[in-house]
Design an enzyme around this catalytic site. Sequence first.
Site, PDB file in Angstrom:
ATOM      1  N   ASP A  96       0.863  -1.169   0.000  1.00  0.00           N
ATOM      2  CA  ASP A  96       0.000   0.000   0.000  1.00  0.00           C
ATOM      3  C   ASP A  96       0.905   1.227   0.000  1.00  0.00           C
ATOM      4  O   ASP A  96       1.827   1.311   0.808  1.00  0.00           O
ATOM      5  CB  ASP A  96      -0.878  -0.015   1.259  1.00  0.00           C
ATOM      6  CG  ASP A  96      -2.272   0.500   1.000  1.00  0.00           C
ATOM      7  OD1 ASP A  96      -2.391   1.586   0.409  1.00  0.00           O
ATOM      8  OD2 ASP A  96      -3.238  -0.170   1.401  1.00  0.00           O
ATOM      9  N   ASP A 196      -3.005   4.862  -2.510  1.00  0.00           N
ATOM     10  CA  ASP A 196      -4.063   5.473  -1.708  1.00  0.00           C
ATOM     11  C   ASP A 196      -4.452   6.859  -2.239  1.00  0.00           C
ATOM     12  O   ASP A 196      -3.571   7.686  -2.521  1.00  0.00           O
ATOM     13  CB  ASP A 196      -3.531   5.603  -0.276  1.00  0.00           C
ATOM     14  CG  ASP A 196      -4.607   5.884   0.756  1.00  0.00           C
ATOM     15  OD1 ASP A 196      -5.454   5.012   0.985  1.00  0.00           O
ATOM     16  OD2 ASP A 196      -4.586   6.992   1.347  1.00  0.00           O
ATOM     17  N   GLU A 249      -6.345   3.982  -5.910  1.00  0.00           N
ATOM     18  CA  GLU A 249      -7.626   4.194  -5.255  1.00  0.00           C
ATOM     19  C   GLU A 249      -8.020   5.611  -5.603  1.00  0.00           C
ATOM     20  O   GLU A 249      -7.353   6.572  -5.215  1.00  0.00           O
ATOM     21  CB  GLU A 249      -7.508   4.032  -3.733  1.00  0.00           C
ATOM     22  CG  GLU A 249      -8.881   4.090  -3.075  1.00  0.00           C
ATOM     23  CD  GLU A 249      -8.877   4.720  -1.701  1.00  0.00           C
ATOM     24  OE1 GLU A 249      -9.786   4.425  -0.912  1.00  0.00           O
ATOM     25  OE2 GLU A 249      -7.976   5.542  -1.402  1.00  0.00           O
ATOM     26  N   HIS A 318     -11.080  -2.812   3.223  1.00  0.00           N
ATOM     27  CA  HIS A 318     -11.009  -2.463   4.647  1.00  0.00           C
ATOM     28  C   HIS A 318     -11.815  -1.219   5.006  1.00  0.00           C
ATOM     29  O   HIS A 318     -11.881  -0.858   6.174  1.00  0.00           O
ATOM     30  CB  HIS A 318      -9.538  -2.270   5.030  1.00  0.00           C
ATOM     31  CG  HIS A 318      -8.936  -1.097   4.314  1.00  0.00           C
ATOM     32  ND1 HIS A 318      -8.712  -1.104   2.945  1.00  0.00           N
ATOM     33  CD2 HIS A 318      -8.559   0.130   4.748  1.00  0.00           C
ATOM     34  CE1 HIS A 318      -8.222   0.074   2.582  1.00  0.00           C
ATOM     35  NE2 HIS A 318      -8.110   0.838   3.661  1.00  0.00           N
ATOM     36  N   ASP A 319     -12.369  -0.526   4.016  1.00  0.00           N
ATOM     37  CA  ASP A 319     -13.166   0.677   4.276  1.00  0.00           C
ATOM     38  C   ASP A 319     -14.662   0.435   4.127  1.00  0.00           C
ATOM     39  O   ASP A 319     -15.458   1.338   4.391  1.00  0.00           O
ATOM     40  CB  ASP A 319     -12.809   1.785   3.275  1.00  0.00           C
ATOM     41  CG  ASP A 319     -11.416   2.346   3.459  1.00  0.00           C
ATOM     42  OD1 ASP A 319     -10.872   2.258   4.577  1.00  0.00           O
ATOM     43  OD2 ASP A 319     -10.867   2.879   2.470  1.00  0.00           O
TER      44      ASP A 319
HETATM   45  O1  TEU Z   1      -9.494   5.863   1.745  1.00  0.00           O
HETATM   46  C1  TEU Z   1      -9.902   7.017   1.073  1.00  0.00           C
HETATM   47  C2  TEU Z   1     -11.264   7.425   1.300  1.00  0.00           C
HETATM   48  O2  TEU Z   1     -11.795   8.154   0.510  1.00  0.00           O
HETATM   49  C3  TEU Z   1     -11.926   6.974   2.527  1.00  0.00           C
HETATM   50  O3  TEU Z   1     -11.773   7.910   3.525  1.00  0.00           O
HETATM   51  C4  TEU Z   1     -13.329   6.758   2.227  1.00  0.00           C
HETATM   52  O4  TEU Z   1     -13.938   7.977   1.962  1.00  0.00           O
HETATM   53  C5  TEU Z   1     -13.960   6.147   3.408  1.00  0.00           C
HETATM   54  O5  TEU Z   1     -13.124   5.156   3.915  1.00  0.00           O
HETATM   55  C6  TEU Z   1     -15.252   5.512   3.021  1.00  0.00           C
HETATM   56  O6  TEU Z   1     -15.713   4.912   4.155  1.00  0.00           O
HETATM   57  C7  TEU Z   1      -8.142   5.623   1.881  1.00  0.00           C
HETATM   58  C8  TEU Z   1      -7.915   4.404   2.744  1.00  0.00           C
HETATM   59  O7  TEU Z   1      -8.438   3.285   2.089  1.00  0.00           O
HETATM   60  C9  TEU Z   1      -8.514   4.637   4.091  1.00  0.00           C
HETATM   61  O8  TEU Z   1      -8.423   3.502   4.913  1.00  0.00           O
HETATM   62  C10 TEU Z   1      -7.790   5.806   4.723  1.00  0.00           C
HETATM   63  O9  TEU Z   1      -8.404   6.136   5.937  1.00  0.00           O
HETATM   64  C11 TEU Z   1      -7.771   7.022   3.815  1.00  0.00           C
HETATM   65  O10 TEU Z   1      -7.460   6.719   2.465  1.00  0.00           O
HETATM   66  C12 TEU Z   1      -6.709   7.983   4.275  1.00  0.00           C
HETATM   67  O11 TEU Z   1      -5.451   7.443   4.015  1.00  0.00           O
END
Ligand code: TEU
Length: 538
Positions: A96, A196, A249, A318-319
Amino acid sequence: MKWWKEGVVYQIYPRSFSDSNNDGIGDIRGIIAHLDDLSDLGVDVLWLSPVYPSPNADYGYDISDYKSIHKDYGTMDDMMELIHESEKRNIKIVMDLVINHTSDEHEWFKMSRDPESPYRDYYYWRPGKESGPPNNWTSFFAEGCWEYDEVSGEYYMHLFGAKQPDLNYHNPKVVDEIKGVMKFWLEKGVSGFRCDVINIIYKTSLEDGKMKLVLTGSEHYLAQEGAHDILRTLRKDVLSGFDCFTVGETVFVTPEMGKDLCDESRKELDMIFSFEHMETDQFIVKWFKRKFNPKRFADVLFKWQESIEWNANYLENHDQPRSVSRFGDDQNFWKPSAKMLATCLLTLKGTPFIYQGQEIGMTNYGFTKLNQIKDIETHSVVAFAKNLRIPQWYLWSMIRKNSRDNARTPYQWNSKDNAGFSEHEPWILVNPNYLMINRENQEKDPGSVLSYYKMMIRLRKENQVLIEGEFIPLKASKTLMIYQRKLGKQLWTIVLNFSNRSVKYQNEGKIIISNYGDEHIFGMLKPFESAVYDNSHI
Ligand code: TEU
Ligand code: CA
């Protein structure tokens, strides 16, 4: 065909995968211990969520040192062993790459606090206006995006949490540092990066944004020409020298923006994760859910399949909440709906990304108390909701459905204590349904969700039509999603029943696989049944 197009990627959230030394936290040796299980599943690439040193304000997405390993997860030797042990099993490792921001505990940021330091310009430090912060932008975590620093009397910018200051990509030194980070890992043998929030790294100006319900200011940093330039530079100066891939992403992208980021001719990214299909069950922001509508979902997927040459397909990460709880029915039709979603993911055109636990049908948790939640995003939103006076019952229904911690509970290996994840109390709660849903049970059962994933992965590997085949959308309705894949004379039809009712459906072709196995009935689709038919006219 490139290996990353033929392969299946498996995302590991290391903190919650497997704990080898029983301190309650998953680690790299835990992953090594399960490499045979992963190879048995049939996956070719492992993407690791961040394993770098981090104060864990955002559990690793706030990096304090890009070139080493967090002690919670092990050592650089463990990492090298993981790379080598994976290689023996023909599995590649992808890291990542979180470069929009660092942790505020990164050396660069600590030094940048001094206005005289050469690192000052690595970040966005600005004096405030009379009325407060330098501009009116809002952050992704529902708060302001400027933090005042007493020491230097200025503010710094953070599009995510206050402990995640944004790097300044107007500074060529920052780009050089990142090139160094990428080379460092590629030379160690990793095969690519998941990048990311890569489409927001370049802020063209810091002027006030147009007031919006979400992300005021985004017109100044979303998909700017500067970000494209940087991606092309990283590709030319670093990535092109290695056999690797990148998947970006990319938040708030349209298919048009997507093409500019990952079309082969652009020489920027190889693939992108889009969000639009994940937004079909919400209003404006994910916290306001609306009923899942399969037609809306299928229409969006069709649109992306048709407009992007090669997609990075996913239903979980994971989000995101667990897909079976969200697009399926984790109560009455848990097994068929988890399998139907597997059919969908593994037959779309593009590289499939499976998130840990998805292959055994892990479900949302059902959180009821704030102290059960670790995730910064949920905590920020709770604080925000207080000001809006959102009633408690509604707040909790939002959290239960949406908290990112739904995806972060420990992997359910077996029915022993803590689901076999650790002998110590885990850093985050285990879903109590591990007694029913766990890998060991499913390993022995040919009708399990896990066995179905293995079959679908094999089917994909053995049939080029599922990889290279053209994508032909046929139908998107409230119940059915139907599409075809075509390669030469081969024509396959994929039918997915997204409803909890039986539906009449006739297909002249020979059935290749149904998630109901022998219980499949000709002329009919059972609740959440998926079926693949061979309609080739050879
Ligand atoms: O996620 C980007 C992002 O846009 C997230 O904040 C998203 O809006 C949210 O998770 C939706 O629930 C990436 C990573 O995947 C996330 O884990 C991080 O918190 C974020 O970037 C900051 O690095
Ligand atoms: Ca551990």
